[in-house]
Design an enzyme around this catalytic site. Sequence first.
Site, mmCIF file in Angstrom:
data_model
loop_
_atom_site.group_PDB
_atom_site.id
_atom_site.type_symbol
_atom_site.label_atom_id
_atom_site.label_comp_id
_atom_site.label_asym_id
_atom_site.label_seq_id
_atom_site.Cartn_x
_atom_site.Cartn_y
_atom_site.Cartn_z
ATOM 1 N N GLU A 36 0.816 -1.208 0.000
ATOM 2 C CA GLU A 36 0.000 0.000 0.000
ATOM 3 C C GLU A 36 0.851 1.261 0.000
ATOM 4 O OE1 GLU A 36 -3.674 2.230 0.200
ATOM 5 O OE2 GLU A 36 -3.024 0.298 -0.565
ATOM 6 N N THR A 72 -10.982 8.533 -13.021
ATOM 7 C CA THR A 72 -10.061 7.914 -12.069
ATOM 8 C C THR A 72 -10.514 6.520 -11.639
ATOM 9 O OG1 THR A 72 -8.654 8.473 -10.171
ATOM 10 C CG2 THR A 72 -11.047 8.749 -9.901
#
Length: 630
Positions: A491, A602
Amino acid sequence: MVFRKFPGVSASGMGLRLSQKFVFLLFLSGLVTLCLGALFFLPDSARLKRIFLSKTEAQPVTVGSENDAREQARKADAAAARVRALSRKPSVTHEARAVDRPPQGIKAQDERSSGRTRTETTAAQNDARQPRDTFEYDRFKKCLLGSPLGSDRGKPGDPQTLQRRDKVKEMMKFAWDNYKHYAWGKNELRPLTRNGHIGTMFGGLRGASIIDSLDTLYIMDLLEEYEEAKDWVENNLDLNSNGESSLFEVNIRYVGGLLSAYYLTGNEVFKKKVLELGEKLLPAFNTPTGIPRGVINLGSGTSWSWGWASAGSSILAEFGTLHLEFVHLSELSNNPVFREKVMNIRKLLNKIEKPHGLYPNFLSPVTGNWVQHHVSLGGLGDSFYEYLIKSYLMSDKTDEEAKKMYYSALEAIEANLVQQSPGGLTYLAEWRGGILDHKMGHLACFAGGMLGIGAEDGAPEKKQRYLDLAGEITHTCHESYTRSATKLGPEAFRFDAGAEATATRLSERYYILRPEVIESYMYMWRLTHDPKYREWGWEAVEALEKHCRVEGGYSGIRDVYASAVSHDNMQQSFFLSETLKYLYLLFSDDDLLPLQDWVFNTEAHPLPIIHRNCLQRQNSLQKPDKTPAD
């Protein structure tokens, strides 16, 4: 009681006459009371209401003209509705729970603005439903430079590339079939427990995976599955829902997904649904500055800021990631209100001072001032910058304001955030009030693709530099994958204490099927045709198959550095919308959703570039065919 005597009238006669008068007056007052009660308490009657409206709105109904009477009644009903709307008090919202409550004067101003703008929003919504020069799909298609699906749906000539593309298609079908079997109608699939997940991001909305998958299924030629998804949207997508919905997530997934499905297929059900949903998002902008709050109840129209957001602020990546979709809502509806809302955001951002030319992540929707000086191209900031360059591209390179904002921001990013590690890796650090945090999030890995598509329109002396920087960032993100045991990226990864593109904290070691690295591979392939990007994409496919595929679908993993993986039991909807779509495009020819006609929001939903000059020519060609009645 003493009664005054009248000549010739006895006392008994006088009393009888007074009693009769009393009964008559009592009857008369009761009748008046009954009429007034009927006026105010019986169901609405346009004719009675006109008694209490202004003379300009209450015109006499001409006897014998039923059409005129109906028209007058309709106008009276509309006027009464306006009266009710103006007198309605704003309902209590979560704004009262904001961390930083504004001063009393500002709060009162905010409430007055909310009441006023809610009425204006209602008027704009009603106006949007009026018959007008509606969007014509055939004209739009004529202005595309090429077919959205290419000459043969982007089928590559190279056998190995075709085999890899077919594998990605199989992955999509596997993910979809499991979602359909175990979680149909829910937002996402839990593949280990084989059940559905609703979550809290979408309020009462359902079917996020269905909406997110529409365009992916269509471009992959999974038409039976696409028809299933379309039928669900037509018959089961309920937009009249209550609950805490993320304005950002609803916009990029639901609005973006429905817009894309309409532009690709021309099916009117998608247009109808997306315009209805777009109207429901407008009350989020009812703030003193016009900067929308992050959370909205689609049923009541109330909105508030996230409880975790600093001092009740709005988030840059959320209010800055509306422009593409809202411009297209205005295109489809011929209602300028959507475009005006996002242009107002841009106007405010241009007006306020930017520290070192940078855009901090938190902005007060009440005062219009920055709340913290935390700058990031990862979470909280990322897609704001993406939408600047894509707004310019989507305008057919006519939106000069968006272009100026993007390249000015890029200069500030290059001067303050772009760093190079001791090992030679280029990365984007985060900026906290002038102090650098040498961390880069997986979310920031979209920047390779963003820098790439923006390189061509930069200053002549900067074009190659921007393309090189795009390649360097993409290379660093690839390195974050290769340095883990699973060949999937964490992440977030760091460049301090000797670390190089590696997560050093347990809380940053997970992978949730994110697409950003693969997204940059796809763009860099389209821009350079360097075969390494397809090889890197295939590495990701093999890692996904080995570590994330389970019997019930695909799941994220909790630690990319552990050889024995632990799954998180979630098949994210963006895995179907973004990750698999970008992989499929990576192994397709460039004429499948060509970049000269499409930009991706997006959430990877393709939206068409607005070829304004062509559309105007098409409109002018249609005008001679119109009759005066038209």
